[in-house]
Design a protein around this motif. Sequence first.
Motif, PDB file in Angstrom:
ATOM      1  N   THR A  97       0.800  -1.230   0.000  1.00 41.89           N
ATOM      2  CA  THR A  97       0.000   0.000   0.000  1.00 41.89           C
ATOM      3  C   THR A  97       0.829   1.273   0.000  1.00 41.89           C
ATOM      4  O   THR A  97       0.303   2.345  -0.290  1.00 41.89           O
ATOM      5  CB  THR A  97      -0.907   0.037   1.237  1.00 41.89           C
ATOM      6  N   ASP A  98       2.103   1.182   0.372  1.00 39.46           N
ATOM      7  CA  ASP A  98       2.966   2.362   0.536  1.00 39.46           C
ATOM      8  C   ASP A  98       2.412   3.335   1.579  1.00 39.46           C
ATOM      9  O   ASP A  98       2.804   4.501   1.600  1.00 39.46           O
ATOM     10  CB  ASP A  98       3.172   3.094  -0.793  1.00 39.46           C
ATOM     11  N   ASP A 100      -0.411   4.662   1.574  1.00 40.13           N
ATOM     12  CA  ASP A 100      -1.222   5.658   0.877  1.00 40.13           C
ATOM     13  C   ASP A 100      -2.688   5.480   1.249  1.00 40.13           C
ATOM     14  O   ASP A 100      -3.246   4.385   1.117  1.00 40.13           O
ATOM     15  CB  ASP A 100      -1.031   5.508  -0.630  1.00 40.13           C
ATOM     16  N   GLU A 102      -5.499   6.518  -0.133  1.00 37.35           N
ATOM     17  CA  GLU A 102      -6.438   6.138  -1.186  1.00 37.35           C
ATOM     18  C   GLU A 102      -6.285   4.673  -1.544  1.00 37.35           C
ATOM     19  O   GLU A 102      -7.270   3.979  -1.822  1.00 37.35           O
ATOM     20  CB  GLU A 102      -6.228   7.020  -2.419  1.00 37.35           C
ATOM     21  N   ARG A 103      -5.072   4.174  -1.543  1.00 36.21           N
ATOM     22  CA  ARG A 103      -4.856   2.755  -1.841  1.00 36.21           C
ATOM     23  C   ARG A 103      -5.453   1.886  -0.743  1.00 36.21           C
ATOM     24  O   ARG A 103      -6.055   0.844  -1.009  1.00 36.21           O
ATOM     25  CB  ARG A 103      -3.371   2.471  -2.013  1.00 36.21           C
ATOM     26  N   GLU A 104      -5.286   2.302   0.512  1.00 33.63           N
ATOM     27  CA  GLU A 104      -5.878   1.536   1.610  1.00 33.63           C
ATOM     28  C   GLU A 104      -7.403   1.556   1.519  1.00 33.63           C
ATOM     29  O   GLU A 104      -8.059   0.536   1.760  1.00 33.63           O
ATOM     30  CB  GLU A 104      -5.406   2.098   2.947  1.00 33.63           C
ATOM     31  N   ALA A 125      -2.720   4.703   7.074  1.00 34.94           N
ATOM     32  CA  ALA A 125      -3.362   6.011   6.904  1.00 34.94           C
ATOM     33  C   ALA A 125      -4.846   6.049   7.232  1.00 34.94           C
ATOM     34  O   ALA A 125      -5.356   7.078   7.663  1.00 34.94           O
ATOM     35  CB  ALA A 125      -3.147   6.494   5.467  1.00 34.94           C
TER      36      ALA A 125
END
Length: 341
Positions: A97-98, A100, A102-104, A125
């Motif tokens: 996910t880095d 991030d 929005e990705r999560e 996040a």
Amino acid sequence: MASLKDVAQLAGVSVKTVSNVVNGYAYVSAQTREKVQRALAELDYRPNLSARNLRGGRTGVIALAVPELDAPYFAELARSVIKAASRHGWMVLIDQTDGDIERERRLLEGVRDQSVDGLVLSPVAIDHDDLAARTDRTPLVLLGERVLDGPARHIAIDNQRAAREVTEHLIALGHTRIAAIGAQDRRGTGTARLRLAGYRDALRAAGLPYDEQLVAATPSYGRADGAEAMRGLLSLPEPPRAVFCFNDLLALGALRTALSQGLRVPEDVAVAGFDDIEDGRYSTPNLTTVAPDKLQIARVAVDSLHSAINGGGPAGGASDEREVVADHRLLVRESTAGVPV
């Protein structure tokens, strides 16, 4: 591949009897069970998990999403999750996910599109509101410190207590000027906040002052971050005699800086980390650290998904604890106590 019919013919029993043995049903005589098991072994029979999953409307695949795949802690955790999943005949799809947001969030809502039966997520996040807004019904288990008191099961270690134990260890060695590396002030810093709180708890209990000059913030938790933070601490008019790093990669970077400046570890400065990654076991000196029970974390996470997938509720059953605290140990090694391990 051998079929149930092949095994039945070799064992001289019905296909239904073979199926009962394969599925672990109790009402099979010991003699018949032994005969079937010999036939299974001779034919190297393996269950057709794909067909079984399709009949149950499942894929036999779960997902694991972590912030950084190249971070040794998460790589080792992933290995433990794969091992735990194999006991249920599952494969594991791994994503990064880095950290991030929005990705999560997309993972929270999009795992059904990836045809997985459950998700283990280590978030950085997202917060409670993101979790409450989730509409996807795929079973979910959370790892780490980010989201508490939500509808999904959450597995973590007691970071504050563990950080206090490390700091108390340094104090017990006679250190009074102890630095901390890894503080963060951005969103998604639950782990850093708790480890800093444990560090402060130990200082307070020992009657030692909290000195902000001795707390080094880092943008991330890599070796380079630890090395740079250690350079700053050693340049102080009165540098620390001991350093608690919030993970082992930070500690390895700090260790490198100390040694490159001609300091002896632990004689001139003691260094401790957190996570018990393999690198720290083989560094010179090897690293004092907190060892979370990664196998326990993985097992509880996967078993929770298994229970939920089989009708036990979104977090493994209404009777299960939503917040699970996994075990940890303080491993004292050469970098603080000079003890060969």
